[in-house]
Design an enzyme around this catalytic site. Structure first.
Site, PDB file in Angstrom:
ATOM      1  N   ASP A 150      -3.465   1.946  -5.531  1.00  0.00           N
ATOM      2  CA  ASP A 150      -2.463   2.541  -4.658  1.00  0.00           C
ATOM      3  C   ASP A 150      -1.730   1.082  -4.061  1.00  0.00           C
ATOM      4  OD1 ASP A 150      -3.399   2.753  -2.300  1.00  0.00           O
ATOM      5  OD2 ASP A 150      -2.327   3.866  -1.034  1.00  0.00           O
ATOM      6  N   GLU A 151      -2.965   0.172  -3.851  1.00  0.00           N
ATOM      7  CA  GLU A 151      -3.435  -1.249  -3.252  1.00  0.00           C
ATOM      8  C   GLU A 151      -3.329  -2.009  -4.086  1.00  0.00           C
ATOM      9  OE1 GLU A 151      -6.039  -1.728   0.132  1.00  0.00           O
ATOM     10  OE2 GLU A 151      -6.210   0.245  -0.681  1.00  0.00           O
ATOM     11  N   ASP A 170       1.322  -1.189   0.186  1.00  0.00           N
ATOM     12  CA  ASP A 170       0.363  -0.055  -0.068  1.00  0.00           C
ATOM     13  C   ASP A 170       0.670   1.115  -0.003  1.00  0.00           C
ATOM     14  OD1 ASP A 170      -1.991   2.067   0.553  1.00  0.00           O
ATOM     15  OD2 ASP A 170      -2.924   0.717   1.502  1.00  0.00           O
TER      16      ASP A 170
HETATM   17  P1  TTP Z   1      -5.205   5.124   0.929  1.00  0.00           P
HETATM   18  O1  TTP Z   1      -4.188   3.662   0.719  1.00  0.00           O
HETATM   19  O2  TTP Z   1      -6.145   5.191   1.883  1.00  0.00           O
HETATM   20  O3  TTP Z   1      -4.276   6.324   1.274  1.00  0.00           O
HETATM   21  P2  TTP Z   1      -2.792   7.095   1.352  1.00  0.00           P
HETATM   22  O4  TTP Z   1      -2.172   5.968   0.387  1.00  0.00           O
HETATM   23  O5  TTP Z   1      -3.280   8.493   0.933  1.00  0.00           O
HETATM   24  O6  TTP Z   1      -2.694   7.230   2.992  1.00  0.00           O
HETATM   25  P3  TTP Z   1      -1.580   5.279   3.735  1.00  0.00           P
HETATM   26  O7  TTP Z   1      -0.645   5.935   3.626  1.00  0.00           O
HETATM   27  O8  TTP Z   1      -2.591   5.249   4.717  1.00  0.00           O
HETATM   28  O9  TTP Z   1      -1.737   4.644   2.056  1.00  0.00           O
HETATM   29  O10 TTP Z   1      -5.590   5.413  -0.493  1.00  0.00           O
HETATM   30  C1  TTP Z   1      -5.259   5.930  -1.642  1.00  0.00           C
HETATM   31  C2  TTP Z   1      -5.425   7.251  -2.701  1.00  0.00           C
HETATM   32  O11 TTP Z   1      -6.668   6.830  -2.285  1.00  0.00           O
HETATM   33  C3  TTP Z   1      -5.381   8.291  -1.936  1.00  0.00           C
HETATM   34  O12 TTP Z   1      -4.010   8.294  -1.409  1.00  0.00           O
HETATM   35  C4  TTP Z   1      -6.218   9.035  -2.281  1.00  0.00           C
HETATM   36  C5  TTP Z   1      -7.417   8.669  -2.297  1.00  0.00           C
HETATM   37  N1  TTP Z   1      -8.127   8.544  -1.492  1.00  0.00           N
HETATM   38  C6  TTP Z   1      -9.724   8.816  -1.993  1.00  0.00           C
HETATM   39  O13 TTP Z   1      -9.454   9.821  -2.823  1.00  0.00           O
HETATM   40  N2  TTP Z   1     -10.396   9.227  -0.914  1.00  0.00           N
HETATM   41  C7  TTP Z   1     -10.245   8.264   0.422  1.00  0.00           C
HETATM   42  O14 TTP Z   1     -11.738   7.844   0.849  1.00  0.00           O
HETATM   43  C8  TTP Z   1      -8.564   7.412   0.760  1.00  0.00           C
HETATM   44  C9  TTP Z   1      -8.889   6.275   1.908  1.00  0.00           C
HETATM   45  C10 TTP Z   1      -8.650   7.680   0.107  1.00  0.00           C
HETATM   46 MG    MG Z   2      -1.496   4.432   0.308  1.00  0.00          MG
END
Ligand code: TTP
Ligand code: MG
Length: 388
Positions: free
Chosen positions: A104-105, A9
């Site tokens: 991203d995951e 992730d």
């Molecule tokens: P996530 O992997 O949930 O968050 P992140 O990568 O920003 O942070 P983390 O380090 O905690 O993993 O989500 C990935 C991308 O998806 C994030 O950069 C933006 C988008 N996203 C949204 O647009 N809305 C949301 O509610 C979430 C959770 C993510």
């Molecule tokens: Mg992320």
């Protein structure tokens, strides 16, 4: 044989890309999302902004109040998609079994890759190094014998973390974590458990399954298994995709038909977008509705023709909702799609989609779709309420 599953992730994905591309933003609070004026929501916040309590899905207005010095940016999906594609290409080098959950995951089953690349931890380290070199972004990885544990693990040492859960340390790792860390255990369940003094996964695991069943019906069984870190679900590579779904658990029971329909509409857009991104059309639309006593019902409808159009999915879902007893309250609602066909005429049809009356918007969406590859996104959360 015990499986070797990774969950990778990216860290603060959108915000990290902005900081990479604009060095003046490094080390500063950066918030990507909709505008406060447009009643937008936060897509993501850099870790510098999270210190102030800013998080995803928070109204932008609230984020401004918590962290007025943050730099607010509108999302630029094109750059995010390019980075996403690079990252997924790296994943694919290590195993064909890559299941994307969003831009991203992903889950990776590397059980069979170990002969070639070394043990699971070595593979995780190599992936992290390659992602950093290629994209100048960081990724956190969880290594575990199953998806549930890998997903929990990847979150434990964010950002830029590598966390390994094994059968030996699993009870120790889970013991003191709040129950809410279990993916799929919604805030309402966590709250209900807390009222009985159960706050940690360890406490949950110690409960007899019969009490969980008495509280949560069928769901009790899954809770019990999850609390013990048991999960047999396979990693499903996208090529073999058999279903797509989106669901949400409400923080309180919802009886308002409009709100339920708004959710269904959001999911319909999200799923239609994802179908088009993967050049698929679906023929069967299902909805899933969980009531306040945890009884879960599903209803399905098979369309005359397969579709990738949000409006068609929404209409089917809305009708299915009529056959569920939603009036007594809904705790969870979701849409699932099955029976896929590759879409060949997809492009033209999609142009008729939804509210895409604006040709520029349609073109832009098509471009995104083109660049998008086969990776999944979660557009519902990327959409500003103002744009709905
Ligand atoms: P996530 O992997 O949930 O968050 P992140 O990568 O920003 O942070 P983390 O380090 O905690 O993993 O989500 C990935 C991308 O998806 C994030 O950069 C933006 C988008 N996203 C949204 O647009 N809305 C949301 O509610 C979430 C959770 C993510
Ligand atoms: Mg992320």
């Amino acid at each position: 044989m015990e499986r070797a599953i990774l969950h990778a992730d990216m860290d603060a994905f959108f915000a990290a890309i902005e900081q990479r591309d604009r060095p003046e933003l490094r080390g500063k609070p950066v918030i990507v999302g909709g505008t406060p004026e447009g009643r937008g929501v936060v897509s993501t916040a850099s870790y510098e902004a999270r210190v102030y309590g800013v998080h995803s899905a928070m109204p932008a207005v609230t984020a401004v109040r918590l962290c007025p010095q943050a730099v607010f940016l509108r999302p630029d999906f094109r750059r995010y998609q390019t980075a996403s594609r690079q990252v997924f290409e790296i994943f694919q080098k290590f195993t064909p079994l890559v299941e994307g959950l969003s831009l991203d995951e992903a889950f990776l089953d590397v059980t069979g890759s170990r002969r070639l690349f070394g043990d699971a931890v070595t593979i995780a380290q190599r992936i992290r190094a390659e992602v950093r070199e290629t994209t100048r972004l960081t990724v956190s990885v969880g290594v575990a014998p199953n998806k549930l544990l890998a997903k929990i693990a990847s979150d434990l040492e964010k950002p830029d973390g590598l966390t390994v859960v094994t059968t030996d340390n699993v009870s120790e790792v889970l013991r003191d974590l709040p129950t809410g860390r279990i993916p799929g255990l919604g805030p309402k369940v966590a709250e209900q458990l807390a009222r009985s003094g159960i706050r940690t996964i360890g406490q949950l695991a110690a409960l007899p399954v019969s009490s969980l069943n008495a509280w949560f019906g069928d769901f009790g069984e899954s809770l019990h298994r999850m609390a013990r870190g048991i999960d047999e679900r396979p990693v499903v590579a996208e090529r073999q995709r058999k279903s797509l779904s989106a669901e949400t658990t409400f923080a309180r029971d919802v009886r308002d038909r409009d709100e339920l329909e708004r959710r269904l509409l959001g999911f319909s857009h999200e799923l239609a977008f994802q179908l088009r991104a993967e050049h698929l059309m679906a023929r069967t639309v299902s909805i899933k509705v969980r009531d306040p006593s945890f009884r879960t019902r599903t209803r399905s409808h098979t369309l005359e023709l397969p579709t990738d159009i949000a409006r068609v999915i929404f209409d089917a879902a809305r009708e299915l909702l009529d056959s569920c007893p939603w009036r007594s309250g809904v705790r969870l609602i979701g849409i699932g799609l099955t029976q896929f066909k590759p879409s060949d005429a997809g492009r033209q049809l999609s142009l008729l989609d939804d509210d895409l009356k604006d040709r520029d918007a349609a073109k832009a969406l098509d471009q995104i779709r083109e660049r998008f590859g086969s990776t999944a996104v979660r557009p519902a959360r990327l959409v500003d309420p103002e744009e709905e």
